[in-house]
Design an enzyme around this catalytic site. Structure first.
Site, PDB file in Angstrom:
ATOM      1  N   CYS A  85      34.757 -50.612 -27.315  1.00  0.00           N
ATOM      2  CA  CYS A  85      34.099 -51.595 -26.666  1.00  0.00           C
ATOM      3  C   CYS A  85      33.419 -51.183 -25.044  1.00  0.00           C
ATOM      4  O   CYS A  85      34.415 -50.560 -24.446  1.00  0.00           O
ATOM      5  CB  CYS A  85      35.136 -52.678 -26.377  1.00  0.00           C
ATOM      6  SG  CYS A  85      34.842 -54.130 -25.143  1.00  0.00           S
ATOM      7  N   GLU A  86      32.405 -51.510 -24.998  1.00  0.00           N
ATOM      8  CA  GLU A  86      31.846 -51.140 -23.882  1.00  0.00           C
ATOM      9  C   GLU A  86      32.239 -51.860 -22.416  1.00  0.00           C
ATOM     10  O   GLU A  86      32.166 -51.569 -21.489  1.00  0.00           O
ATOM     11  CB  GLU A  86      30.297 -51.319 -23.951  1.00  0.00           C
ATOM     12  CG  GLU A  86      29.627 -52.450 -24.040  1.00  0.00           C
ATOM     13  CD  GLU A  86      28.161 -52.707 -24.066  1.00  0.00           C
ATOM     14  OE1 GLU A  86      27.375 -53.648 -23.640  1.00  0.00           O
ATOM     15  OE2 GLU A  86      27.463 -51.608 -24.449  1.00  0.00           O
ATOM     16  N   HIS A  87      32.987 -52.942 -22.846  1.00  0.00           N
ATOM     17  CA  HIS A  87      33.473 -53.624 -21.551  1.00  0.00           C
ATOM     18  C   HIS A  87      34.694 -53.080 -20.974  1.00  0.00           C
ATOM     19  O   HIS A  87      35.035 -53.089 -19.888  1.00  0.00           O
ATOM     20  CB  HIS A  87      33.516 -55.212 -22.120  1.00  0.00           C
ATOM     21  CG  HIS A  87      32.486 -55.759 -22.529  1.00  0.00           C
ATOM     22  ND1 HIS A  87      32.347 -56.691 -23.324  1.00  0.00           N
ATOM     23  CD2 HIS A  87      31.005 -55.435 -21.949  1.00  0.00           C
ATOM     24  CE1 HIS A  87      31.035 -57.095 -23.385  1.00  0.00           C
ATOM     25  NE2 HIS A  87      30.371 -56.628 -22.736  1.00  0.00           N
ATOM     26  N   HIS A  88      35.518 -52.763 -21.873  1.00  0.00           N
ATOM     27  CA  HIS A  88      36.854 -52.174 -21.375  1.00  0.00           C
ATOM     28  C   HIS A  88      37.321 -50.787 -21.874  1.00  0.00           C
ATOM     29  O   HIS A  88      38.390 -50.317 -21.388  1.00  0.00           O
ATOM     30  CB  HIS A  88      37.894 -53.039 -21.931  1.00  0.00           C
ATOM     31  CG  HIS A  88      37.974 -54.607 -21.583  1.00  0.00           C
ATOM     32  ND1 HIS A  88      37.531 -55.447 -22.415  1.00  0.00           N
ATOM     33  CD2 HIS A  88      38.293 -55.213 -20.501  1.00  0.00           C
ATOM     34  CE1 HIS A  88      37.677 -56.805 -21.915  1.00  0.00           C
ATOM     35  NE2 HIS A  88      37.982 -56.621 -20.814  1.00  0.00           N
ATOM     36  N   GLN A 127      30.580 -54.766 -31.290  1.00  0.00           N
ATOM     37  CA  GLN A 127      30.438 -55.120 -32.527  1.00  0.00           C
ATOM     38  C   GLN A 127      29.069 -55.455 -33.204  1.00  0.00           C
ATOM     39  O   GLN A 127      28.568 -55.138 -34.064  1.00  0.00           O
ATOM     40  CB  GLN A 127      31.848 -55.774 -33.165  1.00  0.00           C
ATOM     41  CG  GLN A 127      31.751 -56.076 -34.569  1.00  0.00           C
ATOM     42  CD  GLN A 127      32.824 -56.680 -35.155  1.00  0.00           C
ATOM     43  OE1 GLN A 127      34.236 -56.522 -34.653  1.00  0.00           O
ATOM     44  NE2 GLN A 127      32.845 -57.489 -36.081  1.00  0.00           N
ATOM     45  N   HIS A 155      39.951 -55.734 -32.214  1.00  0.00           N
ATOM     46  CA  HIS A 155      39.591 -55.109 -30.775  1.00  0.00           C
ATOM     47  C   HIS A 155      40.835 -55.373 -30.079  1.00  0.00           C
ATOM     48  O   HIS A 155      41.610 -56.326 -29.681  1.00  0.00           O
ATOM     49  CB  HIS A 155      38.283 -56.485 -30.212  1.00  0.00           C
ATOM     50  CG  HIS A 155      37.197 -56.302 -30.896  1.00  0.00           C
ATOM     51  ND1 HIS A 155      36.256 -56.035 -30.297  1.00  0.00           N
ATOM     52  CD2 HIS A 155      36.873 -56.572 -32.093  1.00  0.00           C
ATOM     53  CE1 HIS A 155      34.845 -56.106 -31.219  1.00  0.00           C
ATOM     54  NE2 HIS A 155      35.619 -56.472 -32.394  1.00  0.00           N
ATOM     55  N   CYS A 157      41.118 -54.977 -26.885  1.00  0.00           N
ATOM     56  CA  CYS A 157      40.776 -55.713 -25.635  1.00  0.00           C
ATOM     57  C   CYS A 157      41.428 -57.096 -26.083  1.00  0.00           C
ATOM     58  O   CYS A 157      41.662 -57.822 -25.041  1.00  0.00           O
ATOM     59  CB  CYS A 157      39.524 -55.719 -25.118  1.00  0.00           C
ATOM     60  SG  CYS A 157      38.222 -56.198 -26.530  1.00  0.00           S
TER      61      CYS A 157
END
Length: 194
Positions: A85-88, A127, A155, A157
């Protein structure tokens, strides 16, 4: 763009220090190098654009029969992938990809569909974007506007941090061409993959 392993090593060492650990202790001495090599492998797809991936895995075969039956569907399902995931930078795991397309006059080698899915996943991703990228590449390679990508995955996260809901799954759909505009074709696909 090549992945800068030396910079990764330096930053991982800094993270270990920021966590309050000693990067020179026995168990961590080689960790920055191991992480850099792992990142080079699991983020390999960041080195390539969608067009480059299409070129790498664009082997197709002429199939005259596909010109006659415009509602024929090629489906490859349960392609296992993982991503981050690019956020976490958290792991997206237990991901299953289904790719479908209606052939025009060429068919793609089935293993190439799995290779495209895998390479797209080897990026910092969402995703939803994985589905869009796969659809774009499959369309470019096959010449078909009718492409569908369905992804189900977990995920970390959501399952290991934050809300901490193990077993939670995310399902995304990407419908292009007639899979988007023709409910009969879309329903046919969904019935076939159940």
């Amino acid at each position: 763009m090549a992945i800068d392993k030396e910079a990764i090593k330096e930053h991982v060492r800094g993270i270990l220090i920021a966590l309050g650990d000693d990067p020179d202790r026995e168990g961590l001495k080689e960790t920055p190098d191991r992480v850099a090599r792992m990142y080079e492998e699991v983020f390999e797809g960041m080195n390539y654009t969608n067009d480059e991936i299409a070129e790498m895995f664009g082997k197709t075969f002429f199939e005259e029969a596909t010109q006659k039956e415009k509602d024929d569907i090629v489906i490859v399902k349960d392609i296992d992938i993982f991503s981050y995931c690019e956020h976490h930078m958290a792991l997206m795991y237990d991901m299953k990809v289904t790719v479908a397309y209606t052939p025009v006059d060429r068919v793609i080698g089935l293993s190439k569909i799995a290779r495209i899915s895998d390479m797209v996943a080897k990026r910092l991703q969402l995703q939803e974007r994985i589905g869009s990228d796969i659809a774009q590449i499959i369309s470019k390679v096959t010449g078909s506007d009718d492409v569908a990508v369905i992804i189900e995955g977990c995920h970390s996260c959501m399952t290991a941090r934050g809300i901490k809901r193990p077993g939670t799954k995310t399902v995304t759909t990407t419908f292009r061409g007639r899979f988007q505009s023709d409910p009969v074709l879309q329903n046919k696909l969904l019935m076939m993959i159940k």
